[in-house]
Design an enzyme around this catalytic site. Structure first.
Site, PDB file in Angstrom:
ATOM      1  N   SER A 248     -27.914  18.033  33.586  1.00 51.06           N
ATOM      2  CA  SER A 248     -27.655  16.603  33.425  1.00 51.06           C
ATOM      3  C   SER A 248     -26.390  16.376  32.606  1.00 51.06           C
ATOM      4  O   SER A 248     -25.850  17.317  32.014  1.00 51.06           O
ATOM      5  CB  SER A 248     -28.835  15.939  32.708  1.00 51.06           C
ATOM      6  OG  SER A 248     -28.813  16.322  31.348  1.00 51.06           O
ATOM      7  N   LYS A 249     -25.977  15.138  32.594  1.00 53.91           N
ATOM      8  CA  LYS A 249     -24.793  14.782  31.817  1.00 53.91           C
ATOM      9  C   LYS A 249     -24.996  15.144  30.348  1.00 53.91           C
ATOM     10  O   LYS A 249     -24.073  15.559  29.668  1.00 53.91           O
ATOM     11  CB  LYS A 249     -24.514  13.294  31.980  1.00 53.91           C
ATOM     12  CG  LYS A 249     -23.411  12.789  31.084  1.00 53.91           C
ATOM     13  CD  LYS A 249     -22.945  11.431  31.478  1.00 53.91           C
ATOM     14  CE  LYS A 249     -22.404  10.621  30.303  1.00 53.91           C
ATOM     15  NZ  LYS A 249     -21.910  11.351  29.161  1.00 53.91           N
ATOM     16  N   ARG A 250     -26.235  14.975  29.897  1.00 51.93           N
ATOM     17  CA  ARG A 250     -26.533  15.284  28.498  1.00 51.93           C
ATOM     18  C   ARG A 250     -26.256  16.756  28.152  1.00 51.93           C
ATOM     19  O   ARG A 250     -25.805  17.076  27.072  1.00 51.93           O
ATOM     20  CB  ARG A 250     -27.973  14.923  28.144  1.00 51.93           C
ATOM     21  CG  ARG A 250     -28.046  13.738  27.189  1.00 51.93           C
ATOM     22  CD  ARG A 250     -29.451  13.253  27.001  1.00 51.93           C
ATOM     23  NE  ARG A 250     -29.999  12.751  28.252  1.00 51.93           N
ATOM     24  CZ  ARG A 250     -31.187  13.109  28.745  1.00 51.93           C
ATOM     25  NH1 ARG A 250     -31.951  13.970  28.097  1.00 51.93           N
ATOM     26  NH2 ARG A 250     -31.617  12.592  29.873  1.00 51.93           N
TER      27      ARG A 250
ATOM     28  N   ASP B 191     -22.591  17.071  27.557  1.00 48.17           N
ATOM     29  CA  ASP B 191     -22.203  16.538  26.244  1.00 48.17           C
ATOM     30  C   ASP B 191     -22.625  17.514  25.136  1.00 48.17           C
ATOM     31  O   ASP B 191     -21.888  17.767  24.188  1.00 48.17           O
ATOM     32  CB  ASP B 191     -22.878  15.177  25.992  1.00 48.17           C
ATOM     33  CG  ASP B 191     -22.369  14.118  26.970  1.00 48.17           C
ATOM     34  OD1 ASP B 191     -21.301  14.345  27.575  1.00 48.17           O
ATOM     35  OD2 ASP B 191     -23.049  13.085  27.139  1.00 48.17           O
TER      36      ASP B 191
END
Ligand code: GLU
Length: 515
Positions: A271-273, A276
């Site tokens: 995921s994008k998380r 990050d």
């Protein structure tokens, strides 16, 4: 056999994730290897989730990657396939088509009107929960207690329709049946109809849902192979039922559900998380959120070459059957086979992604790298001839990941002002300045100041003075570059030229002496 036609059918609900790019890539490769067409369709039936700028982002991402559709959304009418025989290619522009097909299903008894209010649906779920029914779904059993055209009389239904009572159209899923289909990646898939709910096909806002629009469009657009992410596998039985309900079984496309892309650490979908958290992009291009203004990093802007990005994506879930790892897009078109796509999820590896980038950077010519590096240098206030910058690239490219990392070789443009502490501490000894003076005299006397000659003279200097490389080279490097490590010193000297090298030795000696 019909011409192979694949489609990539993203929803414009945000930036295209790298998983989406991989789906597009596999669709593209499969169509190309089979001499077919690759179609781009925008699935924007869920207007609530529409995100400003997402369509443009999809087009730009595919363009950067070189995955160009033959037909479909965003292709100018002047281009072959552009106007498109099967358009429009944006689902919100095809409303009437879906409404016609939804009605057809009602007439054939394969779909029905449901007039239940949101509250009634909540009550239904509550009831099922209390009764310990596992699925909590609107299906062959639960629908009997609800307000729909299967339970109401024909007059009641007509009255509701005439009075404008809001309704949805649901798929009439058969009660006790095994739904079977073949998936090119997963083999035979069997699902019992009791596990499938009566999906909404058409909503009260006059728009179809994904399921109806997807099946109708794949049929009308003559798609032969539906290649998409694993998350759509649970929808496939519904689609199989829809093809049957329409009487399109004969021409139903083949399915291939691609494996998930997994987090680099632990389990679960990337995921994008994760990006990050672990510091890597999950999007092909930078994306600016239209609401918050927050920018999410893209591979392109981080400095990745598109070939490296594509190569990495291709191998996330596919393998060529041997140890070969480097394939540009053209080579992929020759090597790709859907049979070699794995079922199991593919773990994303950010380090391997960098490795791909390094391989492509190293195989790029010095001149091409220079063309990319010059604007970056200009921003740093440095303007040098392409010839010079090209040589710098030749020296630096083995030691960097991205073009911008070649700024680490700033000493190839400017004399150092600082000297690496660690080398100073470890290597710089009392007698070092004297050795450097002697070395300078040797260099001064070299007529043809090229790497080869400098190396020969340097080595005979060491021999004559009975000194080891380790006592001289790091300090020499320190004076000329300020660094503890770097490319060949002999090549660096050739590039800088005799005068510059001598002047750097002089100023280095005096700066270090005065420090
Ligand atoms: N619109 C769906 C998506 O956004 C496409 C699924 C499919 O390819 O059928 O992923």
């Amino acid at each position: 056999m019909n011409k192979v036609r694949t489609r990539f059918a993203p929803s414009p609900t945000g930036p295209l994730h790298m998983g989406g790019v991989r789906t597009a890539l596999y669709c593209y490769l499969f169509s190309k290897i089979n001499g077919g067409d690759f179609v781009l369709r925008i699935e924007d039936t869920d207007q609530n989730r529409y995100v400003e700028g997402a369509e443009e982002y999809i087009l730009e991402s595919l363009k950067w990657c070189g995955i160009s559709p033959d037909e479909g959304f965003g292709i100018p009418a002047s281009q072959e396939g552009g106007g498109g025989e099967y358009g429009p290619y944006r689902q919100s522009e095809r409303k009437e088509i879906y409404s016609k097909y939804a009605n057809q299903l009602i007439e054939s008894g394969n779909a029905y009107y449901a007039f239940d209010t949101p509250d009634e649906l909540v009550e239904m779920r509550e009831r099922l929960k209390q009764a310990g029914v596992p699925g909590l779904q609107y299906d062959a059993v639960s629908r009997t207690g609800m307000k729909n055209s299967l339970t109401l009389s024909a007059e009641e239904v007509q009255a509701n329709l005439d009075n404008g009572v809001p309704y949805v159209i649901r798929l009439n899923v058969p009660e006790n049946e095994e739904i079977r289909f073949h998936d090119l990646i997963r083999g035979l898939v069997v699902v019992h109809s009791s596990n499938i709910d009566d999906k909404v096909l058409f909503k009260s806002d006059g728009m179809p849902t994904y399921h109806l629009a997807n099946v109708v469009d794949d049929h009308l657009m003559k798609i032969t192979h539906v290649i998409r992410g694993e998350e759509w596998l649970p929808s496939a039985p519904t689609h199989v039922l829809l093809y049957r309900a329409f009487g399109w079984e004969e021409s139903r496309p083949e399915f291939a559900h691609l494996p998930l892309i997994l987090k680099p650490d632990g389990n679960g979908k990337l995921s994008k998380r994760d990006g990050d958290r672990l510091g890597f992009p999950v999007f092909p291009l930078n994306w600016t959120d239209p609401e918050s203004g927050n920018v999410s990093a893209g591979y392109k802007e981080q400095g990745y070459f598109k070939d490296a990005f594509i190569n990495m994506l291709a191998l996330l879930g596919w393998n060529p059957g041997d140890n070969r790892e480097l394939f540009d897009l053209k080579e992929l078109v020759e090597a790709f086979t859907i049979e070699r796509v794995n079922k199991a999820g593919a773990k994303f590896d950010p380090d391997k992604t960098k490795w791909f980038q390094e391989q492509y950077l190293r195989s790029t010519s010095n001149d091409e790298l220079a063309a990319l590096f010059m604007p970056i240098l200009k921003e740093e206030g440095i303007e040098k001839s392409i010839d010079y910058v090209s040589k710098v690239c030749g020296l630096m490219k083995e030691r960097v990941t991205f073009v911008k990392d070649m700024l680490n070789g700033m000493y190839l443009f400017k004399a150092p002002t600082e000297y690496d502490e660690k080398t100073l501490r470890k290597k710089w000894k009392e007698h070092t300045p004297a050795i450097m003076q002697d070395l300078k005299d040797i260099l001064l006397n070299i007529e043809t100041f090229n790497a080869e000659t400098i190396e020969v003279k340097f080595k005979s200097f060491l021999e004559e003075k009975e000194l080891g490389f380790g006592a001289v080279l790091p300090n020499f490097r320190l004076l000329v570059t300020g660094q503890g490590m770097g490319p060949s010193m002999f090549e660096i000297c050739e590039l800088l030229g005799k005068d510059e090298v001598i002047s750097r030795i002089n100023s280095g000696l005096s700066k270090i002496a005065n420090a």
